[in-house]
Write a protein that holds these residues in place. Structure first.
Motif, short mmCIF file in Angstrom:
data_model
loop_
_atom_site.label_atom_id
_atom_site.label_comp_id
_atom_site.label_asym_id
_atom_site.label_seq_id
_atom_site.Cartn_x
_atom_site.Cartn_y
_atom_site.Cartn_z
N ASP A 83 0.83 -1.21 0.00
CA ASP A 83 0.00 0.00 0.00
C ASP A 83 0.86 1.25 0.00
N ASN A 84 0.30 2.34 -0.46
CA ASN A 84 0.96 3.65 -0.45
C ASN A 84 2.29 3.62 -1.20
N ASN A 85 2.23 3.10 -2.43
CA ASN A 85 3.37 3.13 -3.33
C ASN A 85 2.94 3.79 -4.64
N LYS A 86 3.65 3.52 -5.72
CA LYS A 86 3.36 4.15 -7.01
C LYS A 86 3.14 3.11 -8.11
N LEU A 87 2.62 1.97 -7.72
CA LEU A 87 2.36 0.90 -8.69
C LEU A 87 1.20 1.28 -9.60
N SER A 119 -4.00 2.94 -2.17
CA SER A 119 -3.19 4.15 -2.29
C SER A 119 -2.00 3.94 -3.21
N ASN A 120 -2.26 3.31 -4.36
CA ASN A 120 -1.31 3.23 -5.46
C ASN A 120 -1.90 3.96 -6.65
N ASN A 121 -1.36 3.74 -7.83
CA ASN A 121 -1.87 4.35 -9.05
C ASN A 121 -2.60 3.33 -9.92
N ILE A 122 -3.13 2.30 -9.30
CA ILE A 122 -3.87 1.26 -10.03
C ILE A 122 -5.29 1.76 -10.26
N THR A 123 -5.61 2.05 -11.51
CA THR A 123 -6.88 2.71 -11.83
C THR A 123 -7.99 1.75 -12.19
N PRO A 141 -8.76 -1.79 -11.00
CA PRO A 141 -8.59 -3.04 -10.27
C PRO A 141 -9.53 -4.13 -10.72
N ALA A 142 -10.67 -3.75 -11.34
CA ALA A 142 -11.65 -4.75 -11.76
C ALA A 142 -11.12 -5.63 -12.89
N THR A 143 -10.07 -5.21 -13.57
CA THR A 143 -9.52 -6.01 -14.66
C THR A 143 -8.73 -7.21 -14.15
N PHE A 144 -8.43 -7.21 -12.84
CA PHE A 144 -7.68 -8.32 -12.26
C PHE A 144 -8.64 -9.42 -11.86
N ARG A 145 -8.34 -10.63 -12.28
CA ARG A 145 -9.19 -11.77 -11.95
C ARG A 145 -8.44 -12.70 -11.00
N CYS A 146 -9.02 -12.89 -9.84
CA CYS A 146 -8.43 -13.78 -8.86
C CYS A 146 -8.90 -15.20 -9.13
N VAL A 147 -7.98 -16.14 -9.21
CA VAL A 147 -8.33 -17.50 -9.62
C VAL A 147 -8.77 -18.37 -8.46
N THR A 148 -8.75 -17.84 -7.27
CA THR A 148 -9.16 -18.64 -6.11
C THR A 148 -9.81 -17.75 -5.07
N ASP A 149 -10.72 -18.31 -4.30
CA ASP A 149 -11.45 -17.53 -3.29
C ASP A 149 -10.62 -17.23 -2.06
N ARG A 150 -9.48 -17.90 -1.89
CA ARG A 150 -8.69 -17.74 -0.67
C ARG A 150 -7.93 -16.42 -0.62
N LEU A 151 -7.76 -15.74 -1.75
CA LEU A 151 -6.89 -14.56 -1.82
C LEU A 151 -7.70 -13.28 -1.85
N ALA A 152 -7.46 -12.38 -0.89
CA ALA A 152 -8.14 -11.09 -0.84
C ALA A 152 -7.17 -10.00 -1.28
N ILE A 153 -7.54 -9.27 -2.31
CA ILE A 153 -6.73 -8.14 -2.79
C ILE A 153 -7.47 -6.86 -2.44
N GLN A 154 -6.83 -6.00 -1.67
CA GLN A 154 -7.49 -4.79 -1.21
C GLN A 154 -6.97 -3.57 -1.97
N PHE A 155 -7.88 -2.93 -2.73
CA PHE A 155 -7.57 -1.70 -3.44
C PHE A 155 -8.42 -0.59 -2.84
N GLY A 156 -8.01 -0.01 -1.74
CA GLY A 156 -8.81 1.05 -1.14
C GLY A 156 -10.16 0.51 -0.72
N ASN A 157 -11.23 0.99 -1.38
CA ASN A 157 -12.58 0.54 -1.06
C ASN A 157 -12.96 -0.72 -1.80
N TYR A 158 -12.06 -1.24 -2.65
CA TYR A 158 -12.36 -2.43 -3.41
C TYR A 158 -11.74 -3.64 -2.76
#
Length: 335
Positions: free
Chosen positions: A286-290, A310-314, A316-333
């Motif tokens: 978090d809080n980088n410039k990715l 808090s990165n520059n990832i505009t 996030p919905a384009t990322f598809r997680c292949v398993t339910d075990r992994l949580a990716i947090q993009f701010g409110n997403y």
């Protein structure tokens, strides 16, 4: 009768993070300090993390420094404006609390006779100088908390029994080779808040250490340091100036399960870099410039949580997680 304050303090046992000291009892009761016997002080593993109050034997030594509170082998001399380490400390003391004073120097005989001391707390003093033999009598010392002082170097000749060293928020710029020599029991070092640059770590500075936990946050690192112990389970490098993670940066840290890289300036993570972390469970970016989600995250079979807010990832919905075990947090997403 068991003191009510002791029972209340025991309820919070084990809740303090290794790098976060909030008060006296965060370390006073860690690992059952108050009832340490010779076997436990030698490093023998106990069957329970909670002290057995029935086995707790108080001592009745008449030795107690003026103004201090002495009870159950604990000597608390914090917040007294002390200029030097007090005398008349009972030789059976297991914890000596000297935090929040004005001590500027540790002299050769300051801890003479304290061969049973398990924890020494010197946080928030004005220490600039430590005699090379100051810690020599402390043959059973396992916890040394000397954060928030004015040290410019790591103290020499640390006790070989030491397990945990907290030396954050000092003025240390260099970690020389051999400074941790002989510390075979050490498993936790907190050294954040020092003006350390990558060039400040001499090759072989951590040789011989088998650390589980290392924190070098709030320093001046521009990259992941080389030659850290391969045994690390947790590495925290938050609040630095790291700009990129290259392929070889994480090669030797295959045992990591928590990696903290938040609040840096990371723009790029080279493809394949994270594949060297097969046991990783938690990743803080978090809080980088990715500008995109790092490649290879779903391939890490044990990974559970990734913080990317808090990165520059505009998108996030384009990322598809292949398993339910992994949580990716993009701010409110959360995907």
């Amino acid at each position: 009768m068991r003191p009510l304050w002791l029972l209340a303090a025991l309820l919070a046992l084990g809740q303090a993070l290794p790098f976060e000291q909030k008060g006296f009892w965060d370390f006073a009761l860690d690992d059952g300090l108050l009832m340490m016997n010779d076997e436990e002080a030698s490093g023998a593993e106990s069957t329970s993390g909670v002290p057995d109050l029935d086995a707790l034997t108080p001592t009745f030594s008449s030795m107690c420094p003026f103004g201090c509170h002495c009870h159950l082998r604990v000597v608390q001399c914090s917040d007294l404006g002390l200029k030097t380490v007090p005398k008349e400390v009972s030789p059976d003391t297991t914890l000596l609390d000297l935090q929040n004073n004005d001590i500027s120097e540790l002299r050769k005989d300051d801890f003479k006779g304290l061969q049973h001391l398990y924890a020494l707390v010197l946080v928030n003093n004005k220490i600039t100088k430590i005699h090379e033999k100051a810690f020599s009598p402390l043959r059973k010392l396992q916890k040394l908390y000397i954060s928030k002082n004015h040290l410019v170097e790591i103290p020499p000749n640390l006790p070989s029994s030491l397990v945990e060293l907290r030396i954050h928020d000092n003025r240390i710029r260099k970690v020389p080779k051999g400074v941790f020599s002989g510390l075979r029991n050490m498993n936790c070092i907190e050294m954040g808040g020092n003006p350390l640059e990558n060039s400040g770590f001499e090759p072989g500075a951590f040789d011989g250490l088998k650390l589980n936990y290392l924190r070098i946050s709030e320093a001046k690192l521009t990259g992941i340091p080389k030659d850290l112990p391969e045994t690390l389970n947790e590495l925290h490098l938050d609040h630095n100036k790291i700009q990129a993670i290259e392929l070889e940066d994480l090669l030797r840290y295959s045992k990591l399960y928590r990696l903290g890289l938040g609040h840096n300036q990371i723009r790029m993570i080279e493809n394949g870099s994270l594949s060297f972390l097969p046991t990783l469970r938690e990743l803080h970016l978090d809080n980088n410039k990715l500008s995109r989600v790092p490649a290879g995250l779903p391939d890490l079979k044990l990974l559970q949580v990734v913080y990317l807010h808090s990165n520059n990832i505009t998108k996030p919905a384009t990322f598809r997680c292949v398993t339910d075990r992994l949580a990716i947090q993009f701010g409110n997403y959360k995907k």
